[in-house]
Design an enzyme around this catalytic site. Structure first.
Site, PDB file in Angstrom:
ATOM      1  N   GLU A 190       0.404  -0.989  -0.323  1.00  0.00           N
ATOM      2  CA  GLU A 190      -0.231   0.186  -0.034  1.00  0.00           C
ATOM      3  C   GLU A 190       0.840   1.196   0.384  1.00  0.00           C
ATOM      4  O   GLU A 190       0.488   2.359   0.721  1.00  0.00           O
ATOM      5  CB  GLU A 190      -0.891   0.051   1.057  1.00  0.00           C
ATOM      6  CG  GLU A 190      -2.129  -1.149   1.541  1.00  0.00           C
ATOM      7  CD  GLU A 190      -2.945  -1.745   1.844  1.00  0.00           C
ATOM      8  OE1 GLU A 190      -2.826  -0.145   3.012  1.00  0.00           O
ATOM      9  OE2 GLU A 190      -3.713  -2.715   2.143  1.00  0.00           O
ATOM     10  N   GLU A 293      -5.577  -7.699  -0.583  1.00  0.00           N
ATOM     11  CA  GLU A 293      -6.445  -6.657   0.197  1.00  0.00           C
ATOM     12  C   GLU A 293      -8.003  -6.689  -0.467  1.00  0.00           C
ATOM     13  O   GLU A 293      -7.808  -6.029  -1.194  1.00  0.00           O
ATOM     14  CB  GLU A 293      -5.910  -6.496   1.378  1.00  0.00           C
ATOM     15  CG  GLU A 293      -5.352  -6.824   2.455  1.00  0.00           C
ATOM     16  CD  GLU A 293      -4.348  -5.701   3.335  1.00  0.00           C
ATOM     17  OE1 GLU A 293      -5.510  -5.137   4.381  1.00  0.00           O
ATOM     18  OE2 GLU A 293      -3.395  -5.696   3.237  1.00  0.00           O
TER      19      GLU A 293
END
Length: 370
Positions: A190, A293
């Site tokens: 991320e 995710e």
């Protein structure tokens, strides 16, 4: 034809695959173990046939339970385990006995072995402490952290102790025959956001690339770790250029992935766009593609599985989609996967029965490590 019959035909087809592959269909690690090489090749093929379902900490705990042998919220909901299992290694770098999610590392090692014996896939994330300040991964108070842990930096020696503990953990992942158990490793994820100390506003493009390449080089050359597939995982992105801005290179990345949570309007379109970019680029580069995710408001949107996720991802060749954990204690979020009699459980059974989705029973038959 029902799902089981369709999968029998697919199984026969996969078992008949020629062993000769295209030149580029190998992991980036030239010394990858035979089991790791097989896993890579089989995942590369399988993603064109179906999408595995994954769940974080699936065997460790769930809604209202902790450490119950053989239990799984997903299994309680649909009668089958996930095909992919996510595990978190945050606090391993500190020498602690358990992770930042309070799961003991020896338990995680045991479950990784269980999953391997079942023929499932293990993926690990690492929310490691800020080595400059000593605070959590979410401490973004300094833009000097990545620079400080690269060679020559003031915290480089400390960072090496972090990597040594990671290597010790990985080297203990062995099957009954003594072979190493392959895992997917998703470091510094991320990074297109700025909520972790390695995020885009906290380090330069070159620093991020150098950090990624350093850990791969260190684990492989200094620690002789050759049973890992490396996953490059951004948060949501709006352009292909944004996705690849900090990409460290095809020679150190095996899996192209992204994280994307359903936070309201525009999620489906964003999910489709990100999946289209990642799968197209994975195909060009002979890489594996994944949604590493995700999660949504399944307590309110009780048809999220079949009306949002499935139609958004059906057109794309993705190895897996993994949803985050079901916390056993009150937390900042609720369950991301179904559990027994959860509001979304009936819809999840429809998701489970769809031809697109793959779970443990189907994947076990495919012998991914052979």
């Amino acid at each position: 034809m029902n799902k089981k019959g369709w999968w029998l035909m697919l199984l026969i087809a996969i078992c008949g695959i020629q062993t000769v592959r295209a030149q580029g269909e190998t992991p980036t690690d030239a010394k990858a173990t035979p089991e790791t090489l097989s896993l890579y090749k089989n995942l590369l093929k399988l993603q064109h046939e179906g999408m595995m379902f994954g769940h974080q900490d699936d065997l460790a705990y769930g809604i209202g339970w902790v450490y119950e042998e053989g239990r799984s919220d997903v299994k309680d909901a649909c009668g089958d385990y996930p095909a992919v299992y996510g595990w978190e290694l945050g606090h391993l770098e500190l020498g602690d006995a358990y992770s930042l999610d309070s799961v003991h590392f020896d338990k995680i090692q045991g479950w990784i072995k269980t999953v391997y014996e079942r023929g499932g896939v293990n993926t690990i994330s690492w929310h490691l402490r800020n080595p400059l300040t000593g605070e959590t991964s979410w401490d973004t108070s300094s833009k000097e952290v990545v620079r400080s842990i690269l060679p020559g930096g003031e915290k480089h020696a400390l960072f090496l102790t972090y990597l040594d503990r990671l290597a010790d953990f990985l080297n203990q992942l062995k099957a009954e025959d003594g072979s190493f158990i392959p895992v997917l490793f998703r470091p510094f994820h991320e990074h297109t956001g700025s909520w972790f100390w390695w995020g885009k506003d906290l380090c330069t493009v070159d620093e991020y690339k150098a950090l990624w390449r350093f850990i791969v080089d260190y684990l492989q050359k200094e620690k002789s770790i050759h049973h890992v597939l490396y996953t490059y995982s951004t948060d949501r992105f709006e352009t292909e250029a944004e996705y690849f801005e900090r990409y460290p290179g095809d020679d150190v990345v095996d899996i192209l992935a992204f994280d994307l949570y359903d936070r309201g309007a525009g999620y489906s379109e964003a999910l489709k766009y990100c999946a289209s970019v990642v799968t197209a680029e994975a195909k060009k580069r002979s890489k594996i593609a994944a949604v590493s995710e995700t999660g949504g408001p399944i307590a309110q949107n009780t048809e999220w599985w079949t009306k949002t996720v499935l139609p958004s991802l059906r057109p794309y060749d993705l190895s897996y989609v993994l949803v985050w954990r079901n916390p056993w204690q009150p937390a900042s979020h609720g369950a991301f996967a179904p559990y027994k009699n959860s509001p979304d459980s009936e819809d999840f059974v429809r998701f489970y029965n769809d031809r697109k989705t793959l779970f443990q029973k189907e994947v076990s038959k495919l012998k991914l490590y052979e």
